[in-house]
Design a protein around this motif. Structure first.
Motif, PDB file in Angstrom:
ATOM      1  N   MET A 292      71.782 -27.932  -6.164  1.00  0.00           N
ATOM      2  CA  MET A 292      71.354 -27.781  -4.830  1.00  0.00           C
ATOM      3  C   MET A 292      70.112 -27.542  -4.854  1.00  0.00           C
ATOM      4  SD  MET A 292      73.887 -29.184  -2.400  1.00  0.00           S
ATOM      5  CE  MET A 292      72.225 -29.697  -0.907  1.00  0.00           C
ATOM      6  N   HIS A 293      69.136 -26.548  -4.544  1.00  0.00           N
ATOM      7  CA  HIS A 293      67.699 -26.322  -4.539  1.00  0.00           C
ATOM      8  C   HIS A 293      67.590 -24.653  -5.501  1.00  0.00           C
ATOM      9  CE1 HIS A 293      69.543 -23.014  -2.994  1.00  0.00           C
ATOM     10  NE2 HIS A 293      68.909 -21.950  -3.337  1.00  0.00           N
ATOM     11  N   GLU A 294      69.189 -24.824  -6.663  1.00  0.00           N
ATOM     12  CA  GLU A 294      68.121 -24.282  -7.090  1.00  0.00           C
ATOM     13  C   GLU A 294      69.507 -24.411  -8.475  1.00  0.00           C
ATOM     14  OE1 GLU A 294      67.835 -20.257  -6.018  1.00  0.00           O
ATOM     15  OE2 GLU A 294      69.961 -19.890  -5.381  1.00  0.00           O
ATOM     16  N   CYS A 295      69.177 -24.464  -9.594  1.00  0.00           N
ATOM     17  CA  CYS A 295      70.178 -24.068 -11.212  1.00  0.00           C
ATOM     18  C   CYS A 295      70.009 -22.864 -11.709  1.00  0.00           C
ATOM     19  CB  CYS A 295      69.315 -25.353 -12.167  1.00  0.00           C
ATOM     20  SG  CYS A 295      68.680 -25.650 -12.492  1.00  0.00           S
ATOM     21  N   VAL A 296      71.599 -22.987 -11.616  1.00  0.00           N
ATOM     22  CA  VAL A 296      71.507 -21.543 -12.763  1.00  0.00           C
ATOM     23  C   VAL A 296      71.714 -21.713 -14.433  1.00  0.00           C
ATOM     24  CG1 VAL A 296      72.825 -19.335 -12.900  1.00  0.00           C
ATOM     25  CG2 VAL A 296      71.693 -19.974 -10.598  1.00  0.00           C
ATOM     26  N   PHE A 297      71.120 -21.615 -15.245  1.00  0.00           N
ATOM     27  CA  PHE A 297      71.585 -21.314 -16.692  1.00  0.00           C
ATOM     28  C   PHE A 297      71.864 -19.969 -17.094  1.00  0.00           C
ATOM     29  CE2 PHE A 297      68.822 -25.139 -15.908  1.00  0.00           C
ATOM     30  CZ  PHE A 297      69.412 -26.039 -16.894  1.00  0.00           C
ATOM     31  N   SER A 298      72.455 -19.945 -18.251  1.00  0.00           N
ATOM     32  CA  SER A 298      72.626 -18.602 -19.199  1.00  0.00           C
ATOM     33  C   SER A 298      71.979 -18.448 -20.401  1.00  0.00           C
ATOM     34  CB  SER A 298      73.765 -18.341 -19.579  1.00  0.00           C
ATOM     35  OG  SER A 298      74.663 -18.314 -20.349  1.00  0.00           O
ATOM     36  N   ALA A 299      71.333 -17.322 -21.034  1.00  0.00           N
ATOM     37  CA  ALA A 299      70.825 -17.603 -22.137  1.00  0.00           C
ATOM     38  C   ALA A 299      71.837 -16.808 -22.943  1.00  0.00           C
ATOM     39  CB  ALA A 299      69.074 -16.691 -22.428  1.00  0.00           C
ATOM     40  N   SER A 300      72.980 -17.376 -22.908  1.00  0.00           N
ATOM     41  CA  SER A 300      73.885 -16.798 -23.822  1.00  0.00           C
ATOM     42  C   SER A 300      73.531 -17.396 -25.064  1.00  0.00           C
ATOM     43  CB  SER A 300      75.452 -16.779 -23.557  1.00  0.00           C
ATOM     44  OG  SER A 300      75.951 -16.320 -22.594  1.00  0.00           O
ATOM     45  N   ARG A 301      73.313 -18.619 -25.820  1.00  0.00           N
ATOM     46  CA  ARG A 301      73.099 -19.022 -27.237  1.00  0.00           C
ATOM     47  C   ARG A 301      71.864 -18.410 -27.698  1.00  0.00           C
ATOM     48  NH1 ARG A 301      72.457 -25.975 -26.902  1.00  0.00           N
ATOM     49  NH2 ARG A 301      73.478 -25.703 -24.783  1.00  0.00           N
ATOM     50  N   GLN A 302      70.991 -18.703 -26.852  1.00  0.00           N
ATOM     51  CA  GLN A 302      69.536 -17.840 -27.508  1.00  0.00           C
ATOM     52  C   GLN A 302      69.921 -16.294 -27.649  1.00  0.00           C
ATOM     53  OE1 GLN A 302      69.751 -20.194 -24.613  1.00  0.00           O
ATOM     54  NE2 GLN A 302      68.784 -21.281 -25.591  1.00  0.00           N
TER      55      GLN A 302
END
Lengths: 482, 444
Positions: free
Chosen positions: A377-387
Motif C-alpha cells: 500500500m503506502h509503504e514497503c518494507v525491505f530488509s538489509a539482511s543481504r547487505q
C-alpha cells in the motif's frame, strides 16, 4: 555550535516591556520568592534569532529533503494552512470563552471548525462520531482504550486482555497497558498476515479489544480483515483501528465498513499538518454507534437554530481527555487541507501514495531482500539482511543516505523484519525524486558488495559524525551547567 | 490537483515499471465487498476559497473583548521573533530527531529547552515536553506510583479542576486511590493534608499559585510528605517563576505545568506545552523523550535522544508511558521566548503581572459590594466576591466589551458569587480602570 547559554554577555537585552504604568505595590514576602534570579543568558534579539535560525539549518525537513520515514507519512505541509492558523480570530481565542454564560456566541467560528471536522472525519472513516480531544496519536490510542474500558464496564464485564500483533507499533501495547490491560501478542505468519490460528486460540470472553493497524506495518492490506473483526465481535471484543496508515485507504476502504469500532487518526500524517519536529500532533478518535455515549465531554453539538454549543450532559462519558477541545490549531490546518483537496484530492492522495511506494518496491527488490513480496500500500518494507552479511547494516545505510541528502527510511521497525528499512515516499514526491533516491539505494547495495567501508564510515558530511549513544545513556548530561 | 507532482506520463510509466495496468490494480487486495459504503466529501476548493471561508469563520469568534480570564491559560504578549523562529520550516516540517546527524538543530534546541525548564523550576532534569499541563500531572502521578510502589494520591483542591478531572479519567480503569483536600480561605489546609498523608501515599499534588490565585510556600507540606516516604508534585505557572519560589527550592520532587504562557498563543485550547522537571534520581521513571549531550567519533559535542529504554518503541507494554511525540514546536517557542527575555526580562514580566494585578485589586476593592479576597498573597490572578451571581455579572460585562473573569461557581460548589480575575502585562492601567468602572456600572 555553541549553546545559547554560551553566548551570554552581561548587560545585553533581547526584549523590553513597556514601563510599568501602575503605582508600585509592596513586594511579596521573601518566603514566597525565589532567592536568586533565574540563571539565563543575556542576549540581543539578533543573537537569539541568528542562533535558532542557524540551528534550524542543521535539520533535515520535508521542505529541504526527501523524508521517506515509514509509518510517519512525511508528506508536504501546505503553507496556506499556516496562515489560516495564525489568523487572530483563531489564535487569540481563550478556550474558556464558550464556557462563560452567554459566551457560546463568542466562539462560534471555532466550534463550527470542530463540528465540521468531526463530520468530515466520520464520513472518511465510516464511523458514527468523533472526538477531537486527543492531542497526539498515542494519546488517541489511550483515549480509545479508555472508551473500550468504559464500554465493557457499562456492560458489566471486566475484561483483562488486549490483543496486538507482533508487527504493531510500540505505542499499541503501551497504551493498552497504561489503560489497565494485559497485552497478548499474536505472531505474524509466513505470508505476512497475523496468524489466524494463534489469534483464534487467544480469543475469548476476557479479551476487551484487538488493536490493529490497517494496512499493517508491513504496508500490506490484509484481505481477511473483516473475518478478524467478525471473530472478535463473536466473543464480545471490540476492534481498534490504529490510523497511522490511513493515507493508503482514503476513499478506498473505511475502518467502519471493515468492522472497526474505535479508530484513532493522526492528523499530522494523513491530513498534512506539520510534524513540528515531534509534535504538536492531533489524534482524534472515532467510534461506532454503540460507543458514542462514552466519548469525552464536552461534545460539540449543533442547535436547531444552526448555532453550536458545548454539551457536558453525558453521564456515561469517560470525562476529560484534554483540558479543552483538542489541539485546535492543528485541527484547523487539517480541516483546511480536507476542504482544499476535496473528495477527488483525498482519493488521489491515497492512489499516488500507493503508486509511489510500489514504484520503490519494484525498483529496489532486486537489490534488497523483500520479505513479503506482494503489492504494497503506502509503504514497503525491505530488509538489509543481504547487505548485513558484508557488514553493512540498516543503520549504515541510513547514515550513508544522510550524507547524500536524504532522510533515511524508518530502520529496525517493524521488529519482525530483520534489518528493516521501511520506505514511505508519500504522494507529494515526484518520480524524479524517487528515481534519484532509488539510484542512491542501488549504489549502496553495490558498495556493500564491493567496498562496504565506504558505507560503514558514513556520515562524513554532517555537522557531527556518529554519536556515542552509550556514553549519553551511561553518563546522562541532560542540561547545560556552567 | 493538490500538492501531487505526477504527470499523466509519470503515472503510466510508473505503472508499467510496476507491471500493472492501472492504479486500481494496486488496490486489488481490498475486496469489493469492503469498499466504502459512502464517501460524501465535498469537491475540491481553491486555496483562495478555503481561505475566505475560514476567514469568515474566524470573524465569528470574538477578539474584541478585553480579556481578564485566566484560570491556568493566560493572554501574554508574544514577541514577533518567537513566531519567526517557529515558522522556520526546517523546524516545523521535521519529525522527532531519530537520526541525530541530520537533526542536531532540533536536538540542541530541546537540550536548551530542558535547561531552561530546570532553571525555572529549580530541579535537576527535564524531559523534552509533554502534551499539556494536565497530562503532565497525570504522568507525574504515575511516576510516583511506580517509584514508591504505592497507590494513594492526595490532591489539593486548589489544583485546577480541569486537571483533577483529567487525572480521574485517566486512572478510572486502574487501582488508584484519591483523596482531595479542601481549600480553606484560598489556601490548602495543612491540618487536613497532614491527616491524610500516610505510608500508603505515593504522592501529594499541589498547585502554586493555586486555582484561586493564592501564592503559598509549600516547604512545610513537602517536609511532611518526605517524612512519609512519598513524593511531592507541584503544578506551577512558569511566568510566575520569574518571581516566585521555584518548586525545587521548596523541596518538591517533580514539577509540572502548562507552558502556554511562554510564547504560545491561546488558540482555543491547544496546541499547548506540558513541561516536567524532576530530581535526578527520578530520571529513569520519566515519560517521553529526553535529549542528552554526548560526543561524536571525533570527540566533538553533539546531542542524541537518550535513556530510550524507558520508552514504548523499545519497551512496548513495559514502557514508563505510551507517549511517542511530544510538543516539540511549542517547546521551541518556549525556549526562544525565555532566551529573548533573559533573566532581566523574565523578572520584569513577572513584576508587571504582579503589579498590575495589585493595582486591579485596589481599583476593584473600591466598588461597593465587591470584596477582594486578601487572605493570601497572589501573583497575577485573584478572587473577588460579588454581591450577585458571577455568571450573570460576566454575562453583562460581555456587552461592555470585557471577558471580566472566570466564575468560580462553575468549578466549586458554593462559590457562585465568586469571580477569578487574571491581569497580565498586556492589560494597561486604562483597561483596568475601565474594567472597574464597567463593573461598578453593572453592579450599580
Amino acid at each position: 555550535m555553541k549553546l545559547i547559554f554560551e553566548k551570554h554577555k552581561e548587560g545585553r537585552v533581547g526584549f523590553t516591556y513597556t514601563k510599568a504604568d501602575v503605582p508600585l505595590a509592596l513586594p511579596l514576602e521573601a518566603k514566597y520568592c525565589r532567592k536568586a534570579d533565574v540563571h539565563l543568558a543575556s542576549l540581543s534579539e539578533l543573537d537569539v534569532v541568528r542562533h535558532y535560525t542557524n540551528l534550524s539549518r542543521l535539520n533535515f525537513s520535508v521542505d529541504t529533503n526527501f523524508y521517506p520515514l515509514g509509518s510517519y507519512t512525511m508528506k508536504y505541509n501546505p503553507k496556506f494552512t499556516e496562515r489560516i492558523a495564525s489568523l487572530e480570530g483563531f489564535s487569540q481565542v481563550h478556550p474558556l470563552l464558550p464556557q462563560l454564560l452567554g459566551g457560546g456566541m463568542l466562539a462560534q467560528g471555532s466550534l463550527e471548525v470542530l463540528f465540521e471536522t468531526e463530520r468530515l472525519l466520520s464520513e472518511i472513516t465510516g464511523m458514527s462520531a468523533f472526538t477531537m480531544q486527543p492531542l497526539a496519536g498515542a494519546h488517541g490510542e489511550l483515549a480509545g482504550a479508555m472508551l473500550i474500558a468504559a464500554y465493557h464496564k457499562d456492560k458489566g464485564s471486566r475484561r483483562k486482555y488486549v490483543i496486538v500483533p507482533d508487527s504493531s507499533h510500540g505505542t499499541n501495547p503501551a497504551s493498552a497497558a497504561i489503560a489497565g490491560y494485559q497485552v497478548k501478542v499474536i505472531p505474524t505468519g509466513p505470508d505476512g498476515y497475523m496468524d489466524l490460528v494463534e489469534y483464534q486460540k487467544h480469543l475469548n470472553n476476557e479479551v476487551a479489544a484487538v488493536m490493529l493497524t490497517c494496512p499493517d506495518t508491513l504496508g500490506i492490506f490484509n484481505p481477511q480483515i473483516k473475518k478478524i473483526a467478525d471473530m472478535a465481535h463473536e466473543v464480545g471484543a471490540l476492534m481498534y483501528y490504529d490510523g497511522a496508515n490511513l493515507n493508503a485507504m482514503l476513499g478506498k476502504a473505511r475502518p467502519g465498513d471493515l468492522g472497526f469500532d474505535v479508530v484513532h487518526l493522526n492528523l499530522h500524517k494523513t491530513f498534512a499538518t506539520p510534524h513540528g519536529g515531534g509534535g504538536p500532533g492531533s489524534g482524534p478518535v472515532g467510534v461506532s454507534e454503540s460507543l458514542v455515549e462514552f466519548l469525552p465531554i464536552p461534545r460539540i453539538v449543533r442547535r436547531s437554530d444552526g448555532t453550536f454549543a458545548l454539551d457536558y450532559h453525558r453521564h456515561k462519558s469517560v470525562g476529560y481527555i484534554a483540558p479543552f477541545y483538542g489541539n485546535f490549531g492543528v485541527i484547523l490546518k487539517a480541516y483546511a487541507y480536507m476542504l482544499k483537496l476535496g473528495k477527488e484530492g483525498l482519493i488521489q492522495a491515497a492512489e499516488l501514495a500507493v503508486l509511489n511506494a510500489n514504484y520503490c518496491r519494484v525498483k529496489l527488490r532486486e537489490h534488497y531482500d523483500l520479505p513479503f513480496d506482494k503489492i504494497c500500500m503506502h509503504e514497503c518494507v525491505f530488509s538489509a539482511s543481504r547487505q548485513a552479511k558484508n557488514g553493512v547494516h540498516a543503520i549504515d545505510i541510513a547514515k550513508y543516505l544522510i550524507d547524500k541528502g536524504y532522510h533515511p527510511p524508518t530502520v529496525y521497525f517493524p521488529l519482525i523484519v530483520k534489518e528493516a528499512l521501511m520506505i514511505e515516499p508519500t504522494e507529494t514526491e515526484s518520480k524524479e525524486t524517487l528515481d534519484e533516491f532509488i539510484e542512491i539505494m542501488i549504489e549502496i547495495a553495490r558498495l556493500s558488495k564491493e567496498n562496504p567501508i565506504l558505507v560503514t564510515q558514513a556520515p562524513l558530511h554532517t555537522p557531527v559524525k556518529r554519536l556515542d549513544e552509550t556514553k549519553a545513556a551511561r553518563e546522562p548530561n541532560l542540561r547545560w551547567q556552567q | 490537483m493538490s500538492y501531487v507532482p505526477h504527470t499523466k506520463d509519470d503515472i503510466s510509466s510508473m505503472l508499467k515499471t510496476i507491471g500493472v495496468s492501472s492504479i486500481d490494480e494496486l488496490f486489488k487486495d481490498i475486496p469489493q465487498a469492503l469498499r466504502p459504503k459512502s464517501f460524501n466529501i465535498p469537491p475540491a476548493s481553491s486555496e483562495f476559497e478555503v481561505t475566505q471561508h475560514l476567514k469568515k469563520l474566524a470573524a465569528k469568534n470574538a477578539t474584541h473583548l478585553i480579556n481578564f480570564v485566566g484560570a491556568g491559560f493566560y493572554d501574554h504578549f508574544i514577541p514577533a521573533a518567537v513566531d519567526a523562529i517557529a515558522s522556520r520550516s526546517e523546524f516545523y516540517t521535521a519529525y522527532t530527531p531519530y537520526q541525530p546527524e541530520c537533526s542536531q538543530g532540533w536536538l540542541q534546541a530541546i537540550y536548551e529547552y530542558q535547561t531552561i525548564i530546570c532553571e525555572l523550576t529549580g530541579l535537576d532534569v527535564s524531559n523534552a515536553s509533554l502534551y499539556d499541563g494536565g497530562t503532565a500531572i497525570y504522568e507525574a502521578a504515575m511516576m510516583a506510583i511506580r517509584f514508591t510502589g504505592r497507590n494513594k494520591i492526595i490532591m489539593d483542591s486548589g489544583v485546577n479542576l480541569i486537571y483533577r478531572t483529567m487525572l480521574y479519567t485517566y486512572t478510572s480503569n486502574l487501582n488508584v486511590e484519591f483523596v482531595e483536600i479542601p481549600v480553606v480561605h484560598g489556601q490548602s489546609s495543612r491540618e487536613e493534608l497532614f491527616k491524610h498523608i500516610d505510608d500508603k501515599t505515593a504522592a501529594v499534588i499541589m498547585q502554586n499559585p493555586n486555582f484561586f490565585g493564592a501564592v503559598d510556600d509549600h516547604s512545610d507540606v513537602v517536609a511532611e510528605v518526605h517524612k512519609r516516604g512519598a513524593l511531592a508534585i507541584a503544578s506551577v505557572y512558569p511566568v510566575s517563576l520569574g518571581m516566585l519560589k521555584p518548586p525545587g527550592e521548596a523541596g518538591f520532587d517533580i514539577a509540572t505545568g502548562e507552558g502556554q504562557s511562554l510564547g504560545i498563543p491561546l488558540s482555543f485550547g491547544g496546541p499547548y506545552l506540558g513541561f516536567m522537571a524532576a530530581k535526578k534520581e527520578l530520571v529513569r521513571q520519566m515519560p517521553g523523550r529526553i535529549v542528552g549531550a554526548t560526543v561524536d567519533s571525533e570527540g566533538k559535542r553533539g546531542f542524541v535522544l537518550t535513556l530510550q529504554t524507558r520508552e514504548q518503541h523499545i519497551r512496548r507494554e513495559k514502557a514508563t508511558s505510551n507517549i511517542c511525540s511530544n510538543e516539540a514546536l511549542c517547546a521551541l517557542r518556549a525556549v526562544v521566548f525565555v532566551a529573548l527575555l533573559g533573566k532581566e526580562g523574565l523578572k520584569e514580566l513577572a513584576e508587571h503581572n504582579f503589579q498590575k494585578a495589585e493595582f486591579a485589586k485596589d481599583c476593584l476593592s473600591r466598588i461597593s459590594g465587591v470584596q477582594v479576597k486578601r487572605s493570601s498573597p497572589t501573583f497575577n490572578e485573584f478572587t473577588v466576591m460579588l454581591p450577585r451571581h458571577a455568571d450573570e455579572v460576566v454575562y453583562r460585562m460581555i456587552d461592555k466589551g470585557f471577558a471580566c473573569g472566570f466564575p468560580l461557581g462553575r468549578f466549586y460548589k458554593g462559590l457562585d458569587n465568586y469571580l477569578l480575575i487574571a491581569v497580565t502585562e498586556k492589560r494597561t492601567k486604562e483597561d483596568i480602570r475601565r474594567l472597574s468602572d464597567s463593573l461598578e456600572a453593572v453592579l450599580g
